[in-house]
Design a protein around this motif. Structure first.
Motif: not given
Length: 293
Positions: A240-244, A286-290, A18-23, A46-53
């Motif tokens: 709204f912000l992601p998750g809100k 927030l989006f990354s966390q969700i 599961q962890m591998s898939f989510k990663k 993008a680099e700072k927040y871990g976004y690859k695209g």
């Protein structure tokens, strides 16, 4: 091996899978959310927040990136190199082109713009270019409207064929019912095109479930956009912000897992159209966390 040891190993292995898939979930965001950022700021964040695209929908004051200095002949190679050096993929180019025009010159102008974006995508090694369906041009004849959209998409696909770029149909405007989208896509040559699945855009009008959408559209989903907002406010889109908000993001993700979706999941933060929204820097973590919960 005793039962407790087998249970322990099975639990650890399951957690690892599961962890591998989510990663493996690939995060992306649209420049629609940061109309005031420079190209350097877009790549840095993008680099700072871990976004690859990133998907590009306007840069600075220009919504049409064909007019942006960032992708001019003088700067294109350097702009591309800056993204590549940071490991950030330019995944999707978003023109304003649509396929519903009935007047010949307007229809051709939209298709010509779309083709120029395909050409730019080739230069940027970007796999996708988005197109809007967008409206049902013939209000009393849905079949004729769907055929018009389908014919335009076929022409776009023919142009992109062999280029390494796919033209993706956005689930947007009047074309948001699963069966209508499926009908248009079934008329395209197999594998020539795909769709951008946007649960909010579809559910806002259709109230279809995520499971119904993916069941109908699974073969065509190439790219996913997620935004959060209200389904109660029918006067205007309220985000709204992601998750809100009211979007069942967890359900959307479960459906993507069920169809073994491996592509990018993009945050569409519409600050360009809604300047009252918080800064994209608040939405990105927030989006990354969700998505990776």
């Amino acid at each position: 091996m005793n039962l407790n040891r087998r249970l322990f190993l099975a639990t650890v292995l399951s957690g690892f899978v599961q962890m591998s898939f989510k990663k493996g979930r690939k995060l992306c965001f649209s420049t629609l959310g940061c109309p005031d950022w420079t190209w350097e700021e877009i790549i840095n964040n993008a680099e700072k927040y871990g976004y690859k695209g990133i998907e590009i929908r306007g840069l600075g004051s220009e919504i049409d990136i064909l007019k942006s200095p960032v992708f001019s002949k003088a700067m294109l190679k350097e702009s591309k190199r800056r993204a590549e050096d940071s490991g950030v993929e330019i995944v999707n180019l978003n023109p304003s082109s649509n396929l519903h025009q009935t007047e010949t010159s307007k229809r051709q102008a939209n298709l010509d713009e779309l083709k120029r974006y395909v050409d730019l995508a080739v230069e940027l090694n970007s796999p996708y270019v988005r197109v809007f369906p967008d409206k049902f041009a013939f209000k009393n004849d849905k079949e004729k409207s769907l055929n018009l959209i389908s014919e335009g998409l076929q022409e776009a696909n023919e142009y992109a064929n062999g280029s390494g770029v796919k033209v993706l149909l956005d689930c947007h405007g009047d074309l948001v019912w699963s069966e209508d989208i499926k009908q248009v896509m079934n008329e395209q040559p197999a594998g020539s095109s795909g769709i951008i699945w946007d649960y909010f855009n579809m559910h806002y009008l259709t109230e279809e479930s995520a499971s119904k959408m993916t069941k109908s559209l699974k073969p065509f989903i190439e790219f996913v956009q997620i935004k959060d907002g209200s389904f109660k406010n029918r006067e205007t889109h309220e985000y709204f912000l992601p998750g809100k908000g009211e979007v069942p993001i967890a359900k959307v993700l479960r459906q993507l897992d069920k169809i073994n979706y491996k592509g990018f999941i993009s945050l569409e933060w519409e600050k360009r159209w809604h300047p009252e929204l918080p800064d994209l820097k608040q939405a990105l973590p927030l989006f990354s966390q969700i998505i990776n919960a």
